[in-house]
Enzyme design. Sequence first.
Site, PDB file in Angstrom:
ATOM      1  N   ASP A   1      46.030 -10.291 101.914  1.00 40.86           N
ATOM      2  CA  ASP A   1      45.121 -11.406 102.172  1.00 40.86           C
ATOM      3  C   ASP A   1      45.849 -12.623 102.735  1.00 40.86           C
ATOM      4  O   ASP A   1      45.492 -13.149 103.790  1.00 40.86           O
ATOM      5  CB  ASP A   1      44.349 -11.758 100.885  1.00 40.86           C
ATOM      6  CG  ASP A   1      45.214 -11.692  99.626  1.00 40.86           C
ATOM      7  OD1 ASP A   1      46.430 -11.482  99.749  1.00 40.86           O
ATOM      8  OD2 ASP A   1      44.673 -11.856  98.527  1.00 40.86           O
TER       9      ASP A   1
ATOM     10  N   ASP B   1      38.037   3.587  96.870  1.00 43.77           N
ATOM     11  CA  ASP B   1      39.332   4.239  97.058  1.00 43.77           C
ATOM     12  C   ASP B   1      39.623   5.232  95.945  1.00 43.77           C
ATOM     13  O   ASP B   1      40.613   5.958  96.003  1.00 43.77           O
ATOM     14  CB  ASP B   1      40.451   3.188  97.131  1.00 43.77           C
ATOM     15  CG  ASP B   1      40.720   2.749  98.561  1.00 43.77           C
ATOM     16  OD1 ASP B   1      40.181   3.385  99.484  1.00 43.77           O
ATOM     17  OD2 ASP B   1      41.461   1.775  98.752  1.00 43.77           O
TER      18      ASP B   1
HETATM   19  O1  LIG Z   1      44.360   0.829  96.972  1.00 41.20           O
HETATM   20  C1  LIG Z   1      43.626  -0.089  96.631  1.00 41.20           C
HETATM   21  C2  LIG Z   1      44.016  -1.057  95.691  1.00 41.20           C
HETATM   22  C3  LIG Z   1      43.114  -2.056  95.337  1.00 41.20           C
HETATM   23  N1  LIG Z   1      41.873  -2.103  95.879  1.00 41.20           N
HETATM   24  C4  LIG Z   1      40.925  -3.170  95.454  1.00 41.20           C
HETATM   25  O2  LIG Z   1      41.501  -4.426  95.597  1.00 41.20           O
HETATM   26  C5  LIG Z   1      40.900  -5.334  94.693  1.00 41.20           C
HETATM   27  C6  LIG Z   1      41.942  -6.184  94.011  1.00 41.20           C
HETATM   28  O3  LIG Z   1      42.654  -5.460  93.068  1.00 41.20           O
HETATM   29  P1  LIG Z   1      42.988  -6.078  91.614  1.00 41.20           P
HETATM   30  O4  LIG Z   1      43.777  -5.076  90.886  1.00 41.20           O
HETATM   31  O5  LIG Z   1      41.766  -6.586  90.976  1.00 41.20           O
HETATM   32  O6  LIG Z   1      43.980  -7.256  92.006  1.00 41.20           O
HETATM   33  P2  LIG Z   1      43.862  -8.837  91.861  1.00 41.20           P
HETATM   34  O7  LIG Z   1      45.224  -9.333  91.590  1.00 41.20           O
HETATM   35  O8  LIG Z   1      42.782  -9.272  90.967  1.00 41.20           O
HETATM   36  O9  LIG Z   1      43.469  -9.198  93.367  1.00 41.20           O
HETATM   37  C7  LIG Z   1      43.832 -10.348  94.108  1.00 41.20           C
HETATM   38  O10 LIG Z   1      45.035 -10.146  94.832  1.00 41.20           O
HETATM   39  C8  LIG Z   1      45.024  -9.048  95.743  1.00 41.20           C
HETATM   40  C9  LIG Z   1      46.336  -9.079  96.490  1.00 41.20           C
HETATM   41  O11 LIG Z   1      47.407  -8.889  95.662  1.00 41.20           O
HETATM   42  C10 LIG Z   1      43.874  -9.131  96.717  1.00 41.20           C
HETATM   43  O12 LIG Z   1      43.805  -7.934  97.433  1.00 41.20           O
HETATM   44  C11 LIG Z   1      42.581  -9.339  95.972  1.00 41.20           C
HETATM   45  O13 LIG Z   1      41.511  -9.470  96.844  1.00 41.20           O
HETATM   46  C12 LIG Z   1      42.702 -10.563  95.099  1.00 41.20           C
HETATM   47  O14 LIG Z   1      41.495 -10.793  94.382  1.00 41.20           O
HETATM   48  C13 LIG Z   1      40.075  -4.505  93.703  1.00 41.20           C
HETATM   49  O15 LIG Z   1      38.707  -4.659  94.000  1.00 41.20           O
HETATM   50  C14 LIG Z   1      40.545  -3.091  93.995  1.00 41.20           C
HETATM   51  O16 LIG Z   1      39.537  -2.179  93.779  1.00 41.20           O
HETATM   52  C15 LIG Z   1      41.488  -1.159  96.811  1.00 41.20           C
HETATM   53  O17 LIG Z   1      40.368  -1.194  97.296  1.00 41.20           O
HETATM   54  N2  LIG Z   1      42.366  -0.170  97.165  1.00 41.20           N
END
Ligand SMILES: O=c1ccn([C@@H]2O[C@H](COP(=O)(O)OP(=O)(O)O[C@H]3O[C@H](CO)[C@@H](O)[C@H](O)[C@H]3O)[C@@H](O)[C@H]2O)c(=O)[nH]1
Length: 741
Positions: free
Chosen positions: A450, A145
């Site tokens: 999710d 993205d």
């Molecule tokens: O516009 C976006 C925003 C995020 N992501 C991806 O989403 C994932 C999760 O983002 P992160 O900032 O690491 O958030 P976390 O809080 O660690 O993620 C948890 O919580 C999210 C929901 O809030 C879920 O989407 C994730 O799968 C889950 O691991 C990463 O791989 C990002 O690259 C995208 O692909 N596009």
Amino acid sequence: MSTSKEEEATLLPLFETKVARGRVAFKLYSFTILIGIVSIWLYRLIHIPCIEEQGKYAWILMFFAEVLFGLYWIITQSARWHVVFRYPFKQRLSTRYEDKLPGIDIFVCTADPTLEPPILVINTVLSLMAYNYPPEKLSLYLSDDGGSELTFYALFEASNFSKYWIPFCKKYNVEPRSPEIYFAQKIDLNEPNFSQEWTSIKKLYEDMKRRLDSAVEYGSIPKEIKNQHKGFSEWNSQVTKQDHKSIVQILIDGWNTNAVDVQGNRLPTLVYLSREKKPGIAHNFKAGSMNTLIRVSSEITNAPIILNLDCDMYSNDPDSIRDALCFFLDEKQGHQIPYVQYPQYYNNTTKNDIYANVSFATYQIELAGIDGFGATLYVGTGCFHRRESLSGKKYSGNHQIKSHSVKDNIKGRTIEELENSSKLLANCSYENGTLWGKEMGLVYGCAVEDIVTGLTIQCRGWKPVYYDPRKNAFQGVAPITLDIALIQFKRWSEGMFQIFFSKYCPFIYGHGKIKLGAQMGYCIYLLWAPVSLPTLCYVIIPPLSLLHGVPLFPKVSSLWFVPFAYVFVATTLYSIVEDLMCGDTLKGWWNLQRMTLIRRTTSYFFAFIDTMMKQLGLSQTSFVVTAKVVDEELQKRYENEMMEFGSSSIVFVIIATLALLNLFCLGLGIKKVVFSDLEILEKFVAQLIVCGLLVMVNLPVYEALLFRSDKGRMPFSVLFKSIVVVSVVCLIPMFWDLQTL
Ligand SMILES: O=c1ccn([C@@H]2O[C@H](COP(=O)(O)OP(=O)(O)O[C@H]3O[C@H](CO)[C@@H](O)[C@H](O)[C@H]3O)[C@@H](O)[C@H]2O)c(=O)[nH]1
Ligand SMILES: [Mn+2]
């Protein structure tokens, strides 16, 4: 994959489900706590001061807090009522299905090359490409993205490096298969052959890393490298993160018998994808990216099983695909399973997990308890899906994983043809007027796409499975500063509370579709945000009342003191014992208490306010991506388990204010009551204990405010602001006397 009916009946299951022991004892214990809680409510109601007396409003607020805590506690019991553990049998799977294993499409999401460095992303990718699984059945899709040429370049480098890395991993059965993590380990290099190969692969890895680093540093990629792949031509000066056409590049076409590693073994398919972005058009964050992945992968490989991972979650166990397949392929129960969720562990947690990133009891008991009601939560990463259930299909009795071939799927099209048709599926306009984001794929409009998606899948009749193997299947990067840890919890608690208020509220949407225990289980998390309110009451009112000489709890010698003491001591002991049994340390448990307090008074509270604003239409859903980069000094402090403050954010002002308020009131309170007669002391013992505990839990906050000199200390401005707030609250009697007006 079909087996005849008689055969099916005699086959041993591919997985087993065991119910946790000790449930009768737990239910008895739970019942005694309930009696305690009800007694507390009664005490409050009976003893509330009358209008003229001081402290009426304080009592009403305490009553409000205790009612909410009590109700929330009742909801949390669901997660311990019927806990189940799952045990797959890989051996049986191999004997029965080794020659007809299904294809697996793995989706990795990344969103920003600065917050999520390309080297981290490709380490994840490499660990997944090296699974012990037939490579011609394995395909990897990276969704970027960030639309970043650097990430594409990193993936291109990874596709070359994989030709050395995968055979090396398989030959020596090395683990884990993320090169960065592997090479950071201490390895025994006595065996000369191995040692030689190890050294040369390590050199290849480091050379690649150096090339990537310099590309990142200069912000550009050398011409001679660009000439090696047509994919680089997709980028020009107009391409930005927010504005570019769809990019699909098949870096390895695994169905081609010429796509081989240095030993001549087939390689898994590798695809780079960056969906189209246009300013002003909502892209729905990770949910949007997942839905594009679902479509694009169905055009190219269309495997029946999908594994979905965040870019920081590398595979820690090269055999975990087979574990997951035991569930899907089980002849009796497999057809009902839409997804198999693994817990989210991290490779960078410290011994006592200072930010409580891993909640042992949640991973090992609560999630298994919700699974006991047939309602495993989908948590966005570390999850194997059945493609069918992600496409909005209802469970309808008999779903089998069909063995399928990529060859049939691509119908003889060339790479260019596949790329071009995939690009159309990744365009912004593709979803217009379709059910994507509503009934198909991941659900839009929520920061925790999710959780809400998992819920809708279950409500269509599917029964997911939660599996927490002894060896972690995946490991990610946990936040190592307090503000990032809190940003994450704010997004989660806000997204979840938003679900509670939407048409997806489990009690309504799930009514008659999933069990009551499951509905309650969901609400443990969906109601994080509002739990901030009673917590704030309990953190603010006891110290202020102590300061102003208003007793809130029964005298120690009174019988009413018993329920308070019992509920507090019993639930605390229970949680300590449970946590230790799950493998946490005592200090880890203590850190979890501190983090729970901080999350509730900051992240959850802001989430509560923002959700209310959204209900009123005053703000919009956002997704703040967490940074996965670290500087060295910071890393040191983290490893020494020092909390990282360092900025003057409003969140820290709140934390400091609450901590100082309790310290100050405890000090003056002790002066006031301890040195008076016993009668008075008796009335304030409970309050002194509450404030005393809050002060103890906050010790690192005082340290950061007053005694630290490193960069992670609380800035002076935070100290100043919080002292002003505490003085205003305590010293202006007006505030407190309002109640007597
Ligand atoms: O516009 C976006 C925003 C995020 N992501 C991806 O989403 C994932 C999760 O983002 P992160 O900032 O690491 O958030 P976390 O809080 O660690 O993620 C948890 O919580 C999210 C929901 O809030 C879920 O989407 C994730 O799968 C889950 O691991 C990463 O791989 C990002 O690259 C995208 O692909 N596009
Ligand atoms: Mn993450």
